[in-house]
Write a protein that holds these residues in place. Structure first.
Motif, PDB file in Angstrom:
ATOM      1  N   SER A 180       0.841  -1.193   0.000  1.00 32.03           N
ATOM      2  CA  SER A 180       0.000   0.000   0.000  1.00 32.03           C
ATOM      3  C   SER A 180       0.877   1.244   0.000  1.00 32.03           C
ATOM      4  O   SER A 180       2.004   1.229   0.498  1.00 32.03           O
ATOM      5  CB  SER A 180      -0.941   0.023   1.210  1.00 32.03           C
ATOM      6  N   THR A 232      -9.808   4.206   1.010  1.00 33.50           N
ATOM      7  CA  THR A 232      -8.786   3.338   0.425  1.00 33.50           C
ATOM      8  C   THR A 232      -9.197   2.939  -0.986  1.00 33.50           C
ATOM      9  O   THR A 232     -10.375   2.695  -1.252  1.00 33.50           O
ATOM     10  CB  THR A 232      -8.593   2.063   1.269  1.00 33.50           C
ATOM     11  N   ASN A 255       0.591   5.046   1.319  1.00 35.96           N
ATOM     12  CA  ASN A 255      -0.247   5.774   2.268  1.00 35.96           C
ATOM     13  C   ASN A 255       0.090   7.261   2.309  1.00 35.96           C
ATOM     14  O   ASN A 255       1.265   7.640   2.257  1.00 35.96           O
ATOM     15  CB  ASN A 255      -0.063   5.198   3.672  1.00 35.96           C
TER      16      ASN A 255
END
Length: 247
Positions: free
Chosen positions: A22, A32, A24
């Motif tokens: 991921s 998300t 971020n």
């Protein structure tokens, strides 16, 4: 921007690991984006290891952008090799699919597993998740959203994968095809199965290779619901994805 590498999501009952990554935002995220691509999670990054322009724009807008290597993609394929798909019995397909999940079903299952983890409540509140599917993964993500019954915030998929003959299930001509799904055409093909996403917000791009007959169940169901459906014949570009998710 903060990266989370080297993680693996484990399916609770089977114990199977799904490589995960991921990107971020530096501060708290408002939602998300689970972006699955046929090439695996590496599609989020350029050759220099930095996020692509589209991913960076999504992160700058306060979104976590995640991806995973689902069944027989990414890390599951040795460098320079093609996926080694399970063999299907030549005499009677039931000898294979009566006991084993089709390849596409395994991929949908992995997407749902990752989705459940991303959507898990933290501090008593779950953040919305948007599903995106590009390349060969467009069909997998669409089916995952259908099984999920429209619980995601929105679903955007591109079904025009140049590596496959035909975007719908009518284009799957052999039982050994990785997108072969027994009974798919019986229940309306890609349109009939995708109709289960309704009334969730759904964008389906790359429809030019799909017959009107196979798309009809999808358009019919959405016409009877307040759900928002967008169909486009062209490809789902990174620019369109960013525009839809940052509006």
């Amino acid at each position: 921007t903060r990266y989370v590498f080297g993680k693996a999501i484990v399916h609770g009952t089977a114990g199977e690991q799904i490589p995960f990554v991921s990107v971020n935002p530096p501060k708290g995220a408002k939602a998300t984006v689970l972006w699955i691509d046929g090439g695996g999670k590496s599609h989020l990054f350029n050759d220099d290891g930095q996020p692509t322009a589209a991913v960076q724009k999504l992160v700058d807008a306060g979104l976590v952008v995640a991806s995973a290597d689902v069944f027989l993609t990414g890390e599951f394929i040795p460098a320079g090799q093609q996926p080694a798909y399970p063999k299907v019995n030549d005499t009677y397909q039931g000898y294979t699919f009566g006991y084993n999940r089709p390849v596409i079903s395994n991929r949908v299952r992995d997407i749902l597993t990752v989705l459940d983890v991303l959507r898990a409540e933290k501090n008593g509140k779950a953040k919305p998740v948007h599903l995106v599917g590009t390349g060969a993964a467009g069909k997998w993500v669409l089916l995952a959203s259908a099984v999920d019954q429209g619980e995601v915030a929105s679903t955007l998929v591109d079904l025009d994968d140049p590596g496959f003959a035909g975007a719908g299930f009518e284009g799957v001509k052999t039982t050994s095809h990785p997108d072969y799904l027994p009974g798919a055409l019986k229940y309306g093909g890609i349109g009939g199965l995708a109709a289960l996403v309704a009334p969730g917000e759904l964008t389906v791009a790359g429809t030019k290779k799909i017959s009107l007959r196979e798309l009809k169940p999808l358009t019919k169901v959405y016409s009877l619901t307040p759900g928002k459906l967008s169909l486009q014949s062209g490809r789902l570009t990174p620019e369109v994805i960013v525009a839809r998710l940052t509006k």
